[in-house]
Design a protein around this motif. Structure first.
Motif, PDB file in Angstrom:
ATOM      1  N   VAL A 375     -11.963   4.637  10.191  1.00  0.00           N
ATOM      2  CA  VAL A 375     -10.672   4.331  10.820  1.00  0.00           C
ATOM      3  C   VAL A 375     -10.872   3.754  12.210  1.00  0.00           C
ATOM      4  O   VAL A 375     -10.148   2.849  12.647  1.00  0.00           O
ATOM      5  N   HIS A 376     -11.859   4.279  12.924  1.00  0.00           N
ATOM      6  CA  HIS A 376     -12.056   3.883  14.329  1.00  0.00           C
ATOM      7  C   HIS A 376     -13.336   3.075  14.532  1.00  0.00           C
ATOM      8  O   HIS A 376     -13.847   2.998  15.650  1.00  0.00           O
ATOM      9  N   ASP A 378     -15.206  -0.008  15.304  1.00  0.00           N
ATOM     10  CA  ASP A 378     -14.939  -1.327  15.899  1.00  0.00           C
ATOM     11  C   ASP A 378     -16.084  -2.274  15.566  1.00  0.00           C
ATOM     12  O   ASP A 378     -17.119  -2.292  16.242  1.00  0.00           O
ATOM     13  N   SER A 400     -15.021  -1.134   8.486  1.00  0.00           N
ATOM     14  CA  SER A 400     -13.867  -0.661   9.256  1.00  0.00           C
ATOM     15  C   SER A 400     -12.574  -0.926   8.493  1.00  0.00           C
ATOM     16  O   SER A 400     -12.462  -1.930   7.762  1.00  0.00           O
ATOM     17  N   LEU A 405      -4.433  -2.015  11.472  1.00  0.00           N
ATOM     18  CA  LEU A 405      -3.819  -2.607  12.668  1.00  0.00           C
ATOM     19  C   LEU A 405      -2.707  -3.577  12.290  1.00  0.00           C
ATOM     20  O   LEU A 405      -1.674  -3.671  12.979  1.00  0.00           O
ATOM     21  N   LYS A 408       0.403  -1.713  10.883  1.00  0.00           N
ATOM     22  CA  LYS A 408       1.230  -1.048  11.898  1.00  0.00           C
ATOM     23  C   LYS A 408       2.530  -1.802  12.146  1.00  0.00           C
ATOM     24  O   LYS A 408       3.535  -1.224  12.565  1.00  0.00           O
ATOM     25  N   LYS A 420       0.408   5.744  10.868  1.00  0.00           N
ATOM     26  CA  LYS A 420       0.256   6.644  12.013  1.00  0.00           C
ATOM     27  C   LYS A 420      -0.507   7.911  11.631  1.00  0.00           C
ATOM     28  O   LYS A 420      -1.175   8.516  12.473  1.00  0.00           O
ATOM     29  N   GLU A 421      -0.401   8.316  10.358  1.00  0.00           N
ATOM     30  CA  GLU A 421      -1.104   9.514   9.896  1.00  0.00           C
ATOM     31  C   GLU A 421      -2.627   9.338   9.974  1.00  0.00           C
ATOM     32  O   GLU A 421      -3.356  10.313  10.147  1.00  0.00           O
ATOM     33  N   PHE A 422      -3.089   8.102   9.864  1.00  0.00           N
ATOM     34  CA  PHE A 422      -4.523   7.844   9.931  1.00  0.00           C
ATOM     35  C   PHE A 422      -5.072   8.094  11.340  1.00  0.00           C
ATOM     36  O   PHE A 422      -6.263   8.366  11.506  1.00  0.00           O
ATOM     37  N   GLU A 423      -4.200   7.965  12.349  1.00  0.00           N
ATOM     38  CA  GLU A 423      -4.638   8.117  13.738  1.00  0.00           C
ATOM     39  C   GLU A 423      -4.713   9.575  14.168  1.00  0.00           C
ATOM     40  O   GLU A 423      -5.281   9.886  15.214  1.00  0.00           O
ATOM     41  N   LYS A 424      -4.133  10.472  13.366  1.00  0.00           N
ATOM     42  CA  LYS A 424      -4.160  11.896  13.695  1.00  0.00           C
ATOM     43  C   LYS A 424      -5.494  12.498  13.272  1.00  0.00           C
ATOM     44  O   LYS A 424      -6.187  11.951  12.415  1.00  0.00           O
TER      45      LYS A 424
END
Length: 458
Positions: A375-376, A378, A400, A405, A408, A420-424
């Motif tokens: 998810v993160h 880069d 990745s 992105l 969103k 947004k659930e992926f960012e938690k």
């Protein structure tokens, strides 16, 4: 009738009395003909015990003519329209066969095979089931005779299914011997390895008595299924088999993996057959030790194909994919390929499919928390090999999920909320073993979908 039979038994040398008894085989009443046949069986048994049938003279030839006449009468009775008469005449014929049976296997006896074929052709499946259930030694011979029959005269899949439904389970067959002696017990046992992708389960071994009646019975049913499926090429027939084999056949045979070739054959034909075939391969993989790499390669290839066709996938297939990816025992690299594929295809899929793709990807990340780095991550260059059909070799775990992105800014709020659930922080789901994965009874129910997804219809 009883007096004439008594006279014959008291004067076995008086062939005229035997002729008089034989003439009653042509009486009009079914009951009288059956009583005459039973009397002749008892008379022939006496001649057998006296050793007369073993001689090669005019008397023994005459007795064999009477045997043939009685057997013909019994076979005519087997073709009756009433099941109670069919069963009774079958038992009479078996008594006759028992008198003359030699070293020839029962399933190759002409009278026996004619009887069994007549019962199958007349759809007298209850009678066949009764004979198999009541006499242990006859049950295997019946299956073998039916195998030879469908080998020479292929039957419709529907008729085959109805027939195997009539086969009693081995534990339901009575330990009664009609023709032979009691089955010997305490025979040598053969070791057999149990295959599974769980390393702990893989070490387990079980003992199988390959000479036991139970093993031989299941083996005869295995050969029956192999014969029935060998020449099946029509899509309609294959659909019938694919639907019913997991419900019926897996519990009837020693090695359910014998069906894997048929499932792979159906998979290669594509279309709906491929989905149904995967359903069976999934069961073989999770419960019976089919090589999991083979199954997941087929699943990954089919999912990619369905996405490329641009069609909305049916709930039954989506459920199969979800269950296939539920176990924490799967390699992370394999699961990563599916996650990468789901998120990538969300850029062009319809709304309902996008919601399923994202919710499924999120669930997989919770099952394999180590993949959260996707998810993160880069990266300036995507290393994911989209053309590779081996999910273990796509390098998806090193890539990745940059598509998130873009998603969103999706027009639909439900998609944005899922992204947004992926960012938690990823919360781990409880572990689930392969033997705990069961297909729900209702194929139209979508499993483990978020509330917003449940409101959408396919």
């Amino acid at each position: 009738m009883e007096e004439l039979e008594k006279k014959v038994l008291e004067n076995l040398s008086d062939l005229d009395l035997l002729k008089q008894l034989t003439e009653k085989l042509h009486d009009g009443s079914t009951t009288k003909r059956m009583k005459t046949s039973e009397s002749l069986c008892r008379v022939l048994e006496e001649y057998k015990n006296a050793g007369v049938l073993d001689l090669d003279n005019s008397v023994s030839h005459f007795l064999y003519k009477i045997f043939e006449q009685t057997a013909e009468c019994a076979l005519q009775g087997v073709n009756s329209t009433e099941e109670k008469y069919q069963a009774a005449w079958s038992l009479v014929l078996l008594r006759l066969i028992k008198i003359t049976i030699a070293e020839t296997p029962l399933h190759e006896n002409v009278h026996f095979t004619t009887c069994i074929n007549s019962l199958f052709s007349g759809r007298s499946l209850k009678v066949l089931s009764y004979l198999m259930r009541e006499y242990q030694d006859i049950s295997i011979s019946i299956v073998k005779a039916l195998t030879n029959h469908i080998k020479s005269t292929p039957a419709l899949a529907e008729n085959i299914i109805n027939l195997v439904k009539a086969f009693p389970l081995s534990e339901k067959v009575k330990n009664v011997q009609f023709l032979s002696v009691k089955v010997q017990t305490n025979l040598p046992q053969k070791r057999k390895r149990v295959e599974n992708f769980d390393p702990e389960v893989e070490k387990h071994k079980i003992l199988i008595d390959t000479e036991s009646w139970d093993y031989q019975y299941r083996e005869s049913i295995s050969r029956f299924w192999s014969t029935a499926l060998f020449s099946c090429t029509k899509e309609k027939e294959m659909k019938i088999y694919l639907k019913f084999i997991p419900k019926i056949a897996f519990s009837q045979v020693n090695e359910p993996l014998m069906f894997s070739d048929f499932y792979l054959k159906a998979y290669d034909m594509g279309g709906n057959l491929a989905v149904q075939a995967l359903n069976g391969l999934f069961i073989l993989s999770t419960k019976y030790g089919l090589e999991t790499k083979l199954y997941y390669n087929k699943l990954y290839a089919l999912v990619k194909k369905r996405f490329s066709e641009g069609k909305i996938m049916k709930p039954g297939f989506l459920k199969l994919v979800e269950l296939s990816l539920s176990s924490h025992l799967l390699p992370s690299a394999l699961v990563a390929s599916f996650i990468r594929l789901f998120v990538k295809e969300s850029l062009r899929a319809p709304l309902s499919q996008v919601l399923w793709n994202l919710s499924m990807s999120l669930k997989c990340l919770k099952t394999h928390s180590a993949l959260g780095k996707m998810v993160h991550n880069d990266l300036t260059e995507d290393v994911y090999d989209n053309n590779c059909l081996d999910p273990l070799a796509t390098k998806a775990s090193e890539s990745s999920l940059w598509e998130l992105l873009i998603l969103k800014n999706h027009y639909h709020k439900a998609v944005v909320d899922l992204v947004k659930e992926f960012e938690k922080p990823i919360e781990k789901l409880p572990r689930i073993a392969p033997d705990q994965i069961d297909l729900p009874a209702d194929e139209n129910v979508v499993v483990l979908a978020p509330k917003v997804y449940e409101k959408l219809a396919f």
